[in-house]
Each structure stands twice: as structure tokens, then as C-alpha cells.
Design a protein around this motif. Structure first.
Motif, PDB file in Angstrom:
ATOM      1  N   VAL A 163      10.040   2.506  -0.833  1.00 16.71           N
ATOM      2  CA  VAL A 163      10.058   1.283  -1.635  1.00 16.71           C
ATOM      3  C   VAL A 163      10.308   1.642  -3.094  1.00 16.71           C
ATOM      4  O   VAL A 163      11.036   0.960  -3.795  1.00 16.71           O
ATOM      5  CB  VAL A 163       8.732   0.536  -1.459  1.00 16.71           C
ATOM      6  CG1 VAL A 163       8.617  -0.580  -2.457  1.00 16.71           C
ATOM      7  CG2 VAL A 163       8.631  -0.012  -0.066  1.00 16.71           C
ATOM      8  N   GLU A 164       9.698   2.733  -3.530  1.00 17.16           N
ATOM      9  CA  GLU A 164       9.772   3.059  -4.945  1.00 17.16           C
ATOM     10  C   GLU A 164      10.790   4.142  -5.235  1.00 17.16           C
ATOM     11  O   GLU A 164      10.769   4.748  -6.280  1.00 17.16           O
ATOM     12  CB  GLU A 164       8.375   3.434  -5.417  1.00 17.16           C
ATOM     13  CG  GLU A 164       7.513   2.208  -5.398  1.00 17.16           C
ATOM     14  CD  GLU A 164       6.064   2.523  -5.190  1.00 17.16           C
ATOM     15  OE1 GLU A 164       5.628   3.559  -5.682  1.00 17.16           O
ATOM     16  OE2 GLU A 164       5.376   1.740  -4.544  1.00 17.16           O
ATOM     17  N   GLN A 165      11.659   4.377  -4.320  1.00 14.60           N
ATOM     18  CA  GLN A 165      12.837   5.212  -4.485  1.00 14.60           C
ATOM     19  C   GLN A 165      12.677   6.321  -5.527  1.00 14.60           C
ATOM     20  O   GLN A 165      13.259   6.313  -6.579  1.00 14.60           O
ATOM     21  CB  GLN A 165      14.017   4.342  -4.855  1.00 14.60           C
ATOM     22  CG  GLN A 165      14.192   3.243  -3.844  1.00 14.60           C
ATOM     23  CD  GLN A 165      15.506   2.524  -4.013  1.00 14.60           C
ATOM     24  OE1 GLN A 165      16.316   2.897  -4.835  1.00 14.60           O
ATOM     25  NE2 GLN A 165      15.735   1.505  -3.230  1.00 14.60           N
ATOM     26  N   GLY A 222      15.148 -10.997   4.181  1.00 12.66           N
ATOM     27  CA  GLY A 222      15.837  -9.754   4.510  1.00 12.66           C
ATOM     28  C   GLY A 222      15.000  -8.787   5.314  1.00 12.66           C
ATOM     29  O   GLY A 222      15.179  -7.584   5.205  1.00 12.66           O
ATOM     30  N   TRP A 223      14.086  -9.304   6.128  1.00 14.50           N
ATOM     31  CA  TRP A 223      13.293  -8.404   6.971  1.00 14.50           C
ATOM     32  C   TRP A 223      14.161  -7.826   8.076  1.00 14.50           C
ATOM     33  O   TRP A 223      15.076  -8.483   8.564  1.00 14.50           O
ATOM     34  CB  TRP A 223      12.130  -9.168   7.611  1.00 14.50           C
ATOM     35  CG  TRP A 223      11.009  -9.479   6.686  1.00 14.50           C
ATOM     36  CD1 TRP A 223      11.118  -9.723   5.350  1.00 14.50           C
ATOM     37  CD2 TRP A 223       9.627  -9.600   7.022  1.00 14.50           C
ATOM     38  NE1 TRP A 223       9.870  -9.978   4.848  1.00 14.50           N
ATOM     39  CE2 TRP A 223       8.950  -9.905   5.835  1.00 14.50           C
ATOM     40  CE3 TRP A 223       8.926  -9.464   8.206  1.00 14.50           C
ATOM     41  CZ2 TRP A 223       7.568 -10.096   5.808  1.00 14.50           C
ATOM     42  CZ3 TRP A 223       7.553  -9.658   8.183  1.00 14.50           C
ATOM     43  CH2 TRP A 223       6.876  -9.964   6.992  1.00 14.50           C
ATOM     44  N   TYR A 280      11.264  -2.436   1.267  1.00 15.16           N
ATOM     45  CA  TYR A 280      11.327  -3.175  -0.002  1.00 15.16           C
ATOM     46  C   TYR A 280      11.391  -4.689   0.182  1.00 15.16           C
ATOM     47  O   TYR A 280      10.560  -5.413  -0.373  1.00 15.16           O
ATOM     48  CB  TYR A 280      12.515  -2.629  -0.796  1.00 15.16           C
ATOM     49  CG  TYR A 280      12.630  -3.106  -2.212  1.00 15.16           C
ATOM     50  CD1 TYR A 280      11.904  -2.511  -3.220  1.00 15.16           C
ATOM     51  CD2 TYR A 280      13.481  -4.142  -2.540  1.00 15.16           C
ATOM     52  CE1 TYR A 280      12.020  -2.935  -4.524  1.00 15.16           C
ATOM     53  CE2 TYR A 280      13.610  -4.568  -3.841  1.00 15.16           C
ATOM     54  CZ  TYR A 280      12.881  -3.964  -4.827  1.00 15.16           C
ATOM     55  OH  TYR A 280      12.998  -4.400  -6.110  1.00 15.16           O
ATOM     56  N   ARG A 334      19.008   1.229   0.757  1.00 17.88           N
ATOM     57  CA  ARG A 334      18.408  -0.058   1.050  1.00 17.88           C
ATOM     58  C   ARG A 334      17.212   0.251   1.947  1.00 17.88           C
ATOM     59  O   ARG A 334      17.339   0.385   3.154  1.00 17.88           O
ATOM     60  CB  ARG A 334      19.437  -0.934   1.751  1.00 17.88           C
ATOM     61  CG  ARG A 334      19.021  -2.337   1.990  1.00 17.88           C
ATOM     62  CD  ARG A 334      18.523  -2.529   3.379  1.00 17.88           C
ATOM     63  NE  ARG A 334      18.149  -3.910   3.570  1.00 17.88           N
ATOM     64  CZ  ARG A 334      17.205  -4.282   4.404  1.00 17.88           C
ATOM     65  NH1 ARG A 334      16.577  -3.405   5.122  1.00 17.88           N
ATOM     66  NH2 ARG A 334      16.916  -5.540   4.536  1.00 17.88           N
ATOM     67  N   ALA A 335      16.058   0.446   1.316  1.00 15.14           N
ATOM     68  CA  ALA A 335      14.887   0.835   2.079  1.00 15.14           C
ATOM     69  C   ALA A 335      14.341  -0.378   2.821  1.00 15.14           C
ATOM     70  O   ALA A 335      14.249  -1.452   2.251  1.00 15.14           O
ATOM     71  CB  ALA A 335      13.827   1.382   1.143  1.00 15.14           C
ATOM     72  N   LEU A 362       8.031  -5.933   1.704  1.00 13.25           N
ATOM     73  CA  LEU A 362       6.938  -6.034   0.747  1.00 13.25           C
ATOM     74  C   LEU A 362       7.133  -7.220  -0.184  1.00 13.25           C
ATOM     75  O   LEU A 362       6.166  -7.857  -0.598  1.00 13.25           O
ATOM     76  CB  LEU A 362       6.848  -4.736  -0.063  1.00 13.25           C
ATOM     77  CG  LEU A 362       5.642  -4.627  -0.979  1.00 13.25           C
ATOM     78  CD1 LEU A 362       4.375  -4.585  -0.158  1.00 13.25           C
ATOM     79  CD2 LEU A 362       5.736  -3.409  -1.847  1.00 13.25           C
ATOM     80  N   SER A 363       8.388  -7.545  -0.498  1.00 12.56           N
ATOM     81  CA  SER A 363       8.610  -8.638  -1.440  1.00 12.56           C
ATOM     82  C   SER A 363       8.151  -9.965  -0.869  1.00 12.56           C
ATOM     83  O   SER A 363       7.945 -10.922  -1.609  1.00 12.56           O
ATOM     84  CB  SER A 363      10.087  -8.709  -1.828  1.00 12.56           C
ATOM     85  OG  SER A 363      10.837  -9.290  -0.803  1.00 12.56           O
TER      86      SER A 363
END
Lengths: 421, 170
Positions: free
Chosen positions: A419-421, A245-246, A387, A383-384, A390-391
Motif C-alpha cells: 500500500v505504501e510502496q 476498484g476491489w 490500496y 497497482r497494489a 483500504l481506501s
């Protein structure tokens, strides 16, 4: 890997002999080094981890055998906070998602809300949004490129990047009144118009900023150390990147031509002439080049937008959505009522749901919103772009050198706030 | 969505096209992996965007309570689709689609972390943003806004001078 370092069999113990024991240290020198897997915590206070990510790395020699990424050191409860305030009051929270390109998050949120209501904002407001977004895109990419240069040992590019950022920040401050968290957009348009003489200033600023970008480009792109550390490290194939999902520059570095500004133009992006740079290999060097190129394209968009910006209103003249002008509030009962209702109850968004995405600096910034028809959002999902990127990091650094983790982590440009909303 | 309905008529419970042109369908939970694989392999919906859940506790229709939403994008057609699966409060469990989309891994952990919906067949279902000792799932509507969690005791470290040692990262 590990087998080559292990001694074939332990030497048999022998009876102590004082003559030989004098030379025991020589035997020690020739013995194999004892190896075992080492566990290293990188971050959250490691300088390259930007204070928000902890990587638990399992090392075999210098290679990463396993790694586990632990995030959440910056968790702020973005969704929960948004669900308990009015739609307009969410705006300051959105600024803090990606705190180096606040306006893009801000406008992305507004775009989704306006779609949910079904609004068409004035043309001048659309132009101002494009200008703000592109300024902040340059700002974001400068931060990323400068930090990459610094963490790979070059301090000068970082200083140039900071200088260029400072110039952009000054323009942003003149435009919005704040340097970092701008809170500039409003549902239905903008907070305020461009200040007088600002357009000429931006032209001059762009001249200087692009000079500095060329300086950074010249310092890094052919630098032996930089190229050696970034080329062919952190490689990801196009299939894997899509599967994870990049989006954004990181996906385009793999050779996929996907940019929402071209694929599904929003605001007035379809009126400008610009190119989407595409990479080949999807390594760290490509991702770095992608950002340098995008800054040049953003400059092109900015110059065209500043030349062709039309006059007219900057916010809808609809008192159910925008606050009425102050003379109306103080002078008429309708003005007082609508001001009061907007402040106390918030904008009444019709019940329904929407998914809308804009191209933020790191990729697709998607918003999924559910409204129950009241003044407060029932659900705001962001939907950052960072995220999913990084995954994939534990996957792309598996089996690679520990030193490759730093450029990989830099060029994916992970931002803790989103990422950490 | 027409092709999904044509292929798996039994899987689709409800279809809708919202005001902004977004296509979505409500899928029965047991058919989810099949539909996701069909979307990915046959219809070229490859870019996995995200997953989130909606707690419908305060909405007019709130049975079953949760709705898990999957967002998938097609790079060749430039189109978003949304799959929705409804999950009851009594048995919040769904089949994982991580074997199909690698990107679903962390999003499923996100939904588990904040809504308490389990994904069967997920390789590593842990909390992602909160710590393991956290009680409850904070994005549920019945989790109080200002709820406090007690501080957790420090995790044991075997040897204070040498760190956790060879037994693993604590």
C-alpha cells in the motif's frame, strides 16, 4: 442518535437546602450521562493496525461517526528506487511489496517486463512460477486467517497457521535459499531449478498443511464468537466494491466472479483444473471463507503442477537477457562481454510501455512500465491490490461499531509494504 | 476505443494499440469526465484500477511535461483500457473523476502527493502517503534522489495530560 442522550433541558438551579443536599448523589445517578464526540487514534502502534496505519476515529458512543485513514508510516520510495537502478536490480524491491507472498510480486514484475521485451519463457520456468505462486498464496492466506482469528480472541488458530507457514517457509527456503524475501525469478526464467527430492517433500508438506487448515477451519468457522463478530459486519455491496476498484478474494466475496487466472490465463494456469470460490454477501465472514476455500484450490493446482511438470531449461539461452554460464564467462570473450554488459548496463529493454496484471494473493497486482530503451526503467507503477481496498474502509465502517473495525481491517488483509510502496 | 472515438471525435487526440494488445487513447483534459462517464455507464468499464502519472522530462517528446494515465477494466469483456491526459508544467490541473469512480479518490491524492498535479472538484485533496508539511513532489524527475527534508516541529497539543481535547484531532 445524539439527541436521545442529551438532557431535554438543564434542571433549574435551586437554593441550597442542607436536608436535600445529603441526597444529592442520588439525583446525580439519575441524571443523563453527559455525552460528547470522542476522538480516538487507532494506530500506528495499535496491535490490530499492524504498525503501519493510523485511523483517526470520531466516536459517538460506540459508533464510528467519521474516520480518516492515514497511511504512509512505511513509505519506502519504491518507484523512485526502481527508476534509479537496472531492471534486474528492481527484483529485491518487488519482494518487499507484499512481504508475505514475495514470489508473487516478483513473478508479476517479471511477467510485465517479459511482455515489454516480448519474451516467451521456457515451459518448466512457467511451471515453477505457478508452483511458487500457489505456495505463497497459501502462505499469505494462512497469515491473514490466523491473524484474524488471533485478533478476535482465538490464539490457537494463529498457532496452527504459524506452524503451517513454517512448513511452507522451509520448502521455500530449500527452493530459493531465503525464507521471506526470495528474489527467485530472473528476467527470462528462473534463478535455479527445483532441488532434488523437493517435489515429494512438497507433497508431504501439503498433506500436513491442509490438515492444519482443516483444523483452523474447524476451530473458527462454527465458533460462536468468531461468527458473531464477523457475520454481517464490514458489509460492502458488489457495486460499491467494483466502484472502489476491489479485486481478489475481497471482491469475490461480494459475488463477482473475477480472477485473472481464469479471465486472462497467464503462464500455464489454463492447463489446471480448479474452481474460483464465490461469496454472497461481501461481509467479513465471506472474506474469511473465501481464503479458506482458496487455500484448498491452491492445493489442487499445486498437486497437478507437481505431477505434470516437464523437464527442460529454466531460463532462456539468450545472453542479452540471461547471464551466460560461468564456464563461458571464464573461457570465452563473448561470455565475458555479455556478462559485463548485463552487469554494468543491465538488460536493454526496448522503448515502449506495458500494463500487465497477475492475480496476487490479495487481488490484481498490476504493473505499468515505461521504458526509454535503456537498462533502467523510466517509470514503474505498481497497482497494489491493497490500496483501493483500504481506501474503502472509512466508507464501510461509517456508522458501525468500533469493534467491527478490527475484523474488517483483518479480513481485507492490508499489507503495509504494497500500500505504501 | 472505437466507440469512444465515434461518440466523442473531438475528445480523442491520439489512439494506439501497444505490442501487448493494450488499447489506449490520449484525451483532451476538458473532455475527461465525459469520456470516463461514457466508459463506465455505456461501455461497462466499471472496475476502476488505478491512476498514475509519467513525468516525461527526460523523454524525447516532453511537451507537455506530465501524462496522467487512467486504467479502467471491464468485468464483462475482460479488457483493460488506458486513458491518458497530458498536463503542462505551468498549469498542472485536471478535472477530478472522483464523482464518477469512487476509487479514484485516493489515486488522485496519490498523484497530487507525488507529482503535484491538482484535481479540481476533488472532495478532499490532501497528501496521502507523505505528511502535509513535505516540500515538493518526490516522484518528479527533477526531485533529487537523496534530497533531505528538515524535521518538522511537533504539532501543538493543548493539554499534555488529556490529549488534543475536543477541538479536533491535531
Amino acid at each position: 442518535m445524539a439527541d436521545t442522550h442529551k438532557p431535554a433541558s438543564p434542571p433549574a438551579p435551586e437554593a441550597p437546602n442542607p436536608d436535600i443536599d445529603a441526597y444529592a448523589h442520588e439525583a446525580e445517578l439519575e441524571a443523563h450521562l453527559q455525552t460528547k464526540r470522542m476522538y480516538v487514534n487507532m494506530g500506528p502502534s495499535h496491535p490490530a493496525m499492524h504498525g503501519t496505519v493510523r485511523m483517526k476515529v470520531e466516536l459517538e458512543g460506540e459508533n464510528i461517526a467519521e474516520s480518516d485513514c492515514e497511511i504512509g508510516f512505511l513509505h519506502r520510495g519504491f518507484q523512485k528506487s526502481c527508476e534509479n537502478v537496472t531492471w534486474t536490480q528492481c527484483l529485491p524491491y518487488t519482494d518487499r511489496l507484499n512481504y508475505v507472498s514475495a514470489m508473487m510480486n516478483n513473478f508479476g514484475f517479471l511477467n510485465a517486463v517479459e511482455k515489454l521485451i516480448g519474451l516467451e519463457i521456457p515451459e518448466r520456468a512457467q511451471y515453477i512460477r505457478v508452483i511458487g505462486s500457489e505456495l505463497h498464496r497459501i502462505h499469505d492466506h494462512l497469515t491473514c486467517v490466523g491473524a484474524t482469528g488471533m485478533e478476535l480472541g482465538g490464539f490457537a488458530p494463529f498457532l496452527f497457521a504459524v506452524e503451517a507457514r513454517e512448513l511452507i517457509m522451509d520448502r521455500v527456503a530449500e527452493l530459493t535459499g531465503a525464507r521471506l524475501t526470495t528474489n527467485f525469478g530472473r528476467i527470462g526464467g528462473m534463478n535455479r531449478d527445483l532441488p532434488e527430492g523437493w517435489i515429494e517433500k512438497v507433497h508431504k508438506t501439503l498433506d500436513k498443511v491442509m490438515e492444519l487448515v482443516a483444523e483452523i477451519d474447524g476451530l473458527l468457522t462454527r465458533n460462536r464468537i468468531f461468527v458473531d463478530r464477523t457475520k454481517d459486519t464490514g458489509v460492502i455491496s458488489a457495486e460499491d466494491a467494483i466502484d472502489y476498484g476491489w479485486t481478489g478474494p475481497c471482491l469475490r466475496a461480494c459475488g463477482i466472479n473475477y480472477d485473472i487466472r481464469k479471465a486472462k490465463p497467464y503462464w500455464v494456469y489454463d492447463r489446471f483444473d480448479f474452481d474460483i470460490p464465490i461469496g454472497e454477501k461481501g461481509d467479513n465472514f465471506d472474506r474469511y471463507l473465501m481464503r479458506i476455500e482458496e487455500m484448498k484450490q491452491s492445493e489442487r493446482i499445486l498437486r497437478q503442477a507437481l505431477k505434470t511438470i516437464p523437464g527442460g531449461p529454466i531460463i532462456l539461452d539468450d545472453w542479452r537477457i540471461a547471464l551466460p554460464p560461468k564456464p563461458e564467462v571464464y573461457g570465452t570473450i563473448e561470455g565475458v562481454i555479455s556478462h559485463f554488459k548485463l552487469v554494468m548496463e543491465g538488460i536493454q529493454v526496448p522503448a515502449g510501455e506495458v500494463y500487465d496484471a497477475t492475480e496476487a494473493a490479495n487481488g490484481e497486482l498490476g504493473w505499468y512500465m515505461v521504458s526509454d530503451g535503456g537498462g533502467r526503467p523510466y517509470k514503474v507503477h505498481v497497482r497494489a491490490p491493497g490500496y483501493p481496498i483500504l481506501s474503502a474502509v472509512p466508507y464501510i465502517i461509517k456508522g458501525k461499531m468500533l469493534a467491527d473495525l478490527i475484523p474488517t481491517f483483518d479480513t481485507i488483509n492490508m499489507i503495509g509494504g504494497e500500500v505504501e510502496q | 476505443m472505437d466507440r469512444v472515438t465515434a461518440q466523442f471525435p473531438e475528445a480523442v487526440a491520439e489512439r494506439y494499440l501497444d505490442r501487448t494488445g493494450g488499447a489506449w487513447a490520449v484525451i483532451h483534459a476538458e473532455h475527461l469526465p465525459k469520456v470516463a462517464a461514457f466508459l463506465k455507464n455505456d461501455l461497462d468499464f466499471k472496475l476502476f484500477t488505478s491512476i498514475d502519472a509519467v513525468d516525461r522530462l527526460h523523454l524525447a517528446e516532453n511537451d507537455p511535461r506530465f501524462e496522467v494515465v487512467y486504467f479502467i477494466y471491464s468485468l464483462s469483456r475482460h479488457e483493460h483500457v488506458r486513458l491518458k491526459v497530458r498536463v503542462s508544467e505551468a498549469n498542472p490541473e485536471l478535472p477530478s473523476i472522483t464523482p464518477i469512480f469512487k476509487g479514484a479518490n485516493w489515486w488522485e491524492r496519490f498523484v497530487w502527493d507525488f507529482y503535484g498535479i491538482r484535481f479540481t472538484g476533488h472532495p478532499d485533496l490532501r497528501r496521502v502517503l507523505l505528511y502535509e508539511e513535505f516540500q515538493g513532489h518526490p516522484l518528479r524527475k527533477d526531485y533529487a534522489l537523496r534530497d533531505r527534508q528538515p524535521l518538522i516541529p511537533e504539532r501543538p497539543i493543548k493539554d499534555i495530560f488529556r490529549g488534543p481535547g475536543t477541538s479536533g484531532v491535531s
